[in-house]
Design an enzyme around this catalytic site. Sequence first.
Site, short mmCIF file in Angstrom:
data_model
loop_
_atom_site.label_atom_id
_atom_site.label_comp_id
_atom_site.label_asym_id
_atom_site.label_seq_id
_atom_site.Cartn_x
_atom_site.Cartn_y
_atom_site.Cartn_z
N SER A 169 0.89 -1.18 0.00
CA SER A 169 0.00 0.00 0.00
C SER A 169 0.91 1.22 0.00
O SER A 169 2.09 1.12 0.37
CB SER A 169 -0.84 0.00 1.28
OG SER A 169 -1.46 1.26 1.48
N TYR B 126 -2.03 0.17 10.86
CA TYR B 126 -2.00 -0.27 9.46
C TYR B 126 -0.68 0.10 8.79
O TYR B 126 -0.06 -0.72 8.12
CB TYR B 126 -3.18 0.36 8.72
CG TYR B 126 -3.30 -0.05 7.27
CD1 TYR B 126 -3.49 -1.38 6.92
CD2 TYR B 126 -3.22 0.90 6.25
CE1 TYR B 126 -3.61 -1.75 5.59
CE2 TYR B 126 -3.34 0.53 4.92
CZ TYR B 126 -3.53 -0.80 4.59
OH TYR B 126 -3.64 -1.17 3.27
C1 8X3 Z 1 -4.89 1.85 1.48
C2 8X3 Z 1 -4.31 3.08 0.90
O1 8X3 Z 1 -4.70 5.57 0.49
O2 8X3 Z 1 -6.66 4.22 0.94
O3 8X3 Z 1 -4.01 0.78 1.40
O4 8X3 Z 1 -5.09 4.73 2.74
S1 8X3 Z 1 -5.21 4.47 1.27
#
Ligand code: 8X3
Length: 258
Positions: free
Chosen positions: A145, A158
């Site tokens: 991510s 996260y």
């Molecule tokens: C999620 C990325 O930008 O939606 O993995 O937080 S974001």
Amino acid sequence: MTDSPAAPSAPSSSDSRPVAVVTGASSGIGAATARTLAAQGYHVVLGARRVDRVAALAAEIGGTGRQLDVTDEDSVTAFVDGLDTVSVLVNNAGGAKGLDPVATADLDDWRWMWETNVIGTLRVTKALLPALEASGDGLIVTITSIAALEAYDNGAGYTSAKHAQGVLHRTLRFELLGKPIRLTEIAPGMVETDFSLVRFDGDQERADAVYQGLTPMVADDVAEVIGFVASRPPHVNLDLIVLKPRDQASARRNVKTG
Ligand code: 8X3
């Protein structure tokens, strides 16, 4: 032909298609990637906790659906049983729970995020490394991510898990140098899937608000890129691909354009 979820078997030896394994394949990026790789000629082995969903998708795309809980060692052992040669592994299982400041962090949410994103990726990757090497041209794609590359308020559970997952993957890139295995990290920003619904524990209104007024990516946008990665020749390693919607400049900064 699809295998019964109750008695999964390996792709048959008369099936000459290369095998691609996708975790978290019951929805979102995982399901879209399974479809893309099947269309490119892979026998896709789909894993997810919701076995009825992966079995249905497997039947549709000529693959194999198997139950998989990446947080459970026995489940991973059963999942990889009979997978002796694997060309592509897509580590997609993972996700976020909660959006809390460190001061009020929910330890169970943190544990879930670390177990699924980090230890889950470790378990599955470790279990399939011999099969990936045996293919003679293995590819490990790990979906991290942009949260693996930056920090943001209230996101430490996260972002720390995604950073750790990214470092695990990047370390393997060094450790496997000289072996016939390529490694690609895919770091998406906003993708409209059930990601936010899971993060907000089923609160649809809160999940919808995340993407309101901007155009997020969809799962197919990411799957197409994974298909491109998987179709490069063996000597080309795409190390890191960061994808964001045009309306998002960073995890902390997006613009409402609509
Ligand atoms: C999620 C990325 O930008 O939606 O993995 O937080 S974001």
